[in-house]
Design a protein around this motif. Sequence first.
Motif, PDB file in Angstrom:
ATOM      1  N   GLY A 285       1.474  -1.142  -0.397  1.00  0.00           N
ATOM      2  CA  GLY A 285      -0.009  -0.046  -0.011  1.00  0.00           C
ATOM      3  C   GLY A 285       0.446   0.930   0.229  1.00  0.00           C
ATOM      4  N   TYR A 286       0.389   1.955  -0.411  1.00  0.00           N
ATOM      5  CA  TYR A 286       1.159   3.446  -0.666  1.00  0.00           C
ATOM      6  C   TYR A 286       1.232   4.608   1.093  1.00  0.00           C
ATOM      7  CZ  TYR A 286       2.058   8.965  -1.644  1.00  0.00           C
ATOM      8  OH  TYR A 286       2.565   9.856  -1.709  1.00  0.00           O
ATOM      9  N   ARG A 287       2.333   4.396   1.042  1.00  0.00           N
ATOM     10  CA  ARG A 287       2.428   4.909   2.512  1.00  0.00           C
ATOM     11  C   ARG A 287       1.925   3.839   3.552  1.00  0.00           C
ATOM     12  NH1 ARG A 287       2.339  11.142   2.251  1.00  0.00           N
ATOM     13  NH2 ARG A 287       4.060  12.217   1.064  1.00  0.00           N
ATOM     14  N   ASN A 288       2.060   2.580   3.292  1.00  0.00           N
ATOM     15  CA  ASN A 288       1.964   1.770   4.099  1.00  0.00           C
ATOM     16  C   ASN A 288       2.332   1.511   5.687  1.00  0.00           C
ATOM     17  OD1 ASN A 288       3.960  -0.363   4.037  1.00  0.00           O
ATOM     18  ND2 ASN A 288       3.900  -0.462   2.225  1.00  0.00           N
ATOM     19  N   ARG A 289       1.656   1.470   6.865  1.00  0.00           N
ATOM     20  CA  ARG A 289       2.233   1.375   7.831  1.00  0.00           C
ATOM     21  C   ARG A 289       3.473   0.906   8.625  1.00  0.00           C
ATOM     22  NH1 ARG A 289      -0.198  -1.540  12.427  1.00  0.00           N
ATOM     23  NH2 ARG A 289      -1.603  -2.648  11.135  1.00  0.00           N
ATOM     24  N   PHE A 290       3.950  -0.431   7.654  1.00  0.00           N
ATOM     25  CA  PHE A 290       4.928  -1.146   7.989  1.00  0.00           C
ATOM     26  C   PHE A 290       6.076  -1.027   7.590  1.00  0.00           C
ATOM     27  CE2 PHE A 290       0.465  -3.742   7.799  1.00  0.00           C
ATOM     28  CZ  PHE A 290       0.471  -3.889   9.289  1.00  0.00           C
ATOM     29  N   GLY A 291       6.016   0.473   6.626  1.00  0.00           N
ATOM     30  CA  GLY A 291       7.914   0.688   6.068  1.00  0.00           C
ATOM     31  C   GLY A 291       7.210  -0.610   4.637  1.00  0.00           C
ATOM     32  N   HIS A 292       6.921  -0.996   4.066  1.00  0.00           N
ATOM     33  CA  HIS A 292       7.295  -2.058   3.266  1.00  0.00           C
ATOM     34  C   HIS A 292       6.471  -1.292   1.328  1.00  0.00           C
ATOM     35  CE1 HIS A 292       5.249  -5.570   5.513  1.00  0.00           C
ATOM     36  NE2 HIS A 292       6.030  -5.215   6.258  1.00  0.00           N
TER      37      HIS A 292
ATOM     38  N   LEU B 213       9.001  -3.921  -9.052  1.00  0.00           N
ATOM     39  CA  LEU B 213       7.453  -3.263  -9.701  1.00  0.00           C
ATOM     40  C   LEU B 213       6.964  -3.415  -8.513  1.00  0.00           C
ATOM     41  CD1 LEU B 213       7.617  -4.540 -13.432  1.00  0.00           C
ATOM     42  CD2 LEU B 213       7.971  -2.356 -12.684  1.00  0.00           C
ATOM     43  N   ASP B 214       6.789  -2.480  -7.268  1.00  0.00           N
ATOM     44  CA  ASP B 214       6.098  -2.201  -6.446  1.00  0.00           C
ATOM     45  C   ASP B 214       4.774  -1.095  -7.123  1.00  0.00           C
ATOM     46  OD1 ASP B 214       6.878   0.258  -6.582  1.00  0.00           O
ATOM     47  OD2 ASP B 214       6.586   0.887  -4.765  1.00  0.00           O
ATOM     48  N   SER B 215       2.713  -1.813  -6.483  1.00  0.00           N
ATOM     49  CA  SER B 215       1.934  -1.058  -6.593  1.00  0.00           C
ATOM     50  C   SER B 215       2.016  -0.106  -6.620  1.00  0.00           C
ATOM     51  CB  SER B 215       0.661  -1.609  -5.554  1.00  0.00           C
ATOM     52  OG  SER B 215       0.730  -2.766  -6.066  1.00  0.00           O
ATOM     53  N   PRO B 216       2.591   1.206  -5.800  1.00  0.00           N
ATOM     54  CA  PRO B 216       2.257   2.206  -5.960  1.00  0.00           C
ATOM     55  C   PRO B 216       2.819   2.878  -6.819  1.00  0.00           C
ATOM     56  CG  PRO B 216       2.553   1.522  -3.934  1.00  0.00           C
ATOM     57  CD  PRO B 216       3.535   0.733  -4.234  1.00  0.00           C
ATOM     58  N   HIS B 217       3.415   2.543  -7.421  1.00  0.00           N
ATOM     59  CA  HIS B 217       4.277   3.411  -9.173  1.00  0.00           C
ATOM     60  C   HIS B 217       4.187   2.464  -9.942  1.00  0.00           C
ATOM     61  CE1 HIS B 217       7.713   4.010  -6.108  1.00  0.00           C
ATOM     62  NE2 HIS B 217       7.452   5.581  -6.296  1.00  0.00           N
ATOM     63  N   CYS B 218       3.398   1.225  -9.767  1.00  0.00           N
ATOM     64  CA  CYS B 218       2.911   0.576 -11.036  1.00  0.00           C
ATOM     65  C   CYS B 218       1.670   0.655 -10.977  1.00  0.00           C
ATOM     66  CB  CYS B 218       3.760  -0.746 -11.005  1.00  0.00           C
ATOM     67  SG  CYS B 218       3.799  -1.671 -12.364  1.00  0.00           S
ATOM     68  N   GLY B 219       0.867   0.533 -10.259  1.00  0.00           N
ATOM     69  CA  GLY B 219      -0.403   0.147 -10.685  1.00  0.00           C
ATOM     70  C   GLY B 219      -0.310  -0.934 -10.472  1.00  0.00           C
ATOM     71  N   ALA B 220      -1.277  -1.604 -11.528  1.00  0.00           N
ATOM     72  CA  ALA B 220      -1.760  -3.288 -12.079  1.00  0.00           C
ATOM     73  C   ALA B 220      -1.171  -3.705 -12.863  1.00  0.00           C
ATOM     74  CB  ALA B 220      -3.080  -3.243 -11.992  1.00  0.00           C
ATOM     75  N   TYR B 221      -0.246  -4.251 -12.432  1.00  0.00           N
ATOM     76  CA  TYR B 221       1.002  -5.793 -13.441  1.00  0.00           C
ATOM     77  C   TYR B 221       1.553  -6.409 -14.068  1.00  0.00           C
ATOM     78  CZ  TYR B 221       5.727  -6.751 -15.329  1.00  0.00           C
ATOM     79  OH  TYR B 221       7.078  -7.337 -15.269  1.00  0.00           O
ATOM     80  N   THR B 222       1.195  -6.264 -15.534  1.00  0.00           N
ATOM     81  CA  THR B 222       0.629  -7.681 -16.275  1.00  0.00           C
ATOM     82  C   THR B 222       1.880  -7.995 -17.078  1.00  0.00           C
ATOM     83  OG1 THR B 222      -1.623  -6.653 -16.693  1.00  0.00           O
ATOM     84  CG2 THR B 222      -0.720  -8.336 -17.821  1.00  0.00           C
TER      85      THR B 222
END
Length: 564
Positions: A506-513, A530-539
């Motif tokens: 998650g974007y700015r998630n509380r775990f720092g992942h 490739l992470d979700s905040p920058h990439c969104g859905a990845y195919t």
Amino acid sequence: MFRATGVAHLVSISGLHITMFAWGAALLVGWLWRRSGALCMAVPAPSAALVGGVLLATAYSVFSGWGVPAQRTCLMLATVALLRLSNARWPWPQVWMLACAVVVASDPWALLQAGFWLSFVAVGVLFATDSGAAYARSTRATGRTDAESSAGPPQGRLAPLGGSVLRAAKSVGASLREQWVITVALTPLTLLLFAQVSVVGLAANALAIPWITLVVTPLAMLGVLVPGLWDAAAGAIAWLLAYLQWLASWSWASIAVAVPPVWAGAAGVLGGLLLVLPWSWRLRALGLPLLLPVLLWRAPLPAPGQFELLAADIGQGNAVLVRTASHALLYDAGPRFSLESDAGHRVLVPLLQALHTRLDMVVLSHRDMDHVGGAPAVLAMQPQAELLSSIEASNQLQTLRPARRCVVGQRWDWDGVQFEVLHPQAADYEANAKSNAMSCVVRISNGVQSALLVGDIEQPQEARLVAQAVGLRSDLLLVPHHGSKTSSSAAFLDAVAPRIGVVQSGYRNRFGHPAAAVLARLGERQIQVLDSPHCGAYTWQSWLPQDGACMRLESLRYWHHRVP
């Protein structure tokens, strides 16, 4: 149920309710205004009623939350009212286009809302196919006067009772015709916007529209003055819900198709309009072939021996759709955001509908809520899907669908693509291990390209997999535990040797992942992250392994936030 029966537009503060409120308020203001001769001398009662109706409807819209549909309706009412007050008598296309222009000028983003297109197209179709206007033209063409036309057949006069019955029948017939016209005209647009259309919508709306408009909504409004009427409104809703539930229970109550491309949707909308315009049937028939691209469109599927992964943009959690030529698997179902919202309802169900995908299996890696939160919605939509998981026997999901345990050694082949479970072992279920340690690990391979889905395993489980010397090497790795510092050990990354690491976080998630140490280890091995905040859905597709697609980058708009 509301979607399956096509009545969702009636169970919200919609334009229909606000317009009805404006009409009732105008009647009341006009009646009160006529009680005073001085007021009538100052401002004509019809003008006062018009202004009062619009103002009271606006107040009602603010009271009900001032949602976007309510704002749009108030702007339309105000536009039409100003035209009338100025004594302008514009043809309907100009009135319709002016209302569109005013709404778009006040809110340019309204063009991105499905409700904008559905409401304006519906109103435009009703104007363009107005049976009353067509009947007036036909009476003028035959030489009959308005008086003769309104009086009925020229030979004789119907009895008062018979005339009333005939007028009522004509009114019902006109209402049914209007509903049929709207249903046909909006079906292609509905399929384009929602990939789903109600087959029973005509039957549902034939009762629901007058019942909600003439019974439920007035009772709900008058309940502000007489609270006891709310009980009557609730009873009226209960009767309607029983009818709608009966319609929605039919297996063919609604149909879903893959979301067509824009060109196919545009052709379908044009075809729907041609079918309902007051032209000859020869011209109307031209609309039928235009509907075929929408109805027959199928989302592209991998060829036999190939597979595709789609890591959905669901925030902090896992949800990966795997498709082969004729099968589909969903690995995890994303998080639950609140009691009323989860990734299943908000992302995965619409995604599966848009792709017109029928799941053969749902794999829930373990019981944590960021992996199973959307499962109830997905399982309800996919009753045929087998459930494979490590969740305990007492888990609530077991009541929805009994789960088969995932155990190392399980294998199956779909269309030339091999699936293999690498973890957990059967003894782990008796060891009372923590949930992360029980994550189902699945490797997918077609002999050339491979992907490894690992859930939330941590370094002890990674070490066991490496020590067992199982085939871990994969081109794509779903980075363990969203990039937590407790996972992605150097030995594990060396054993897998992926070219791509997908981090669903998650974007700015509380775990720092993902953790900085994990990113450093991935970077040292030249693994593309490739992470979700920058990439969104990845195919990612096995036949084009170098050409993965990030939806957030490919569909970037100027109003989207750029994640640093």
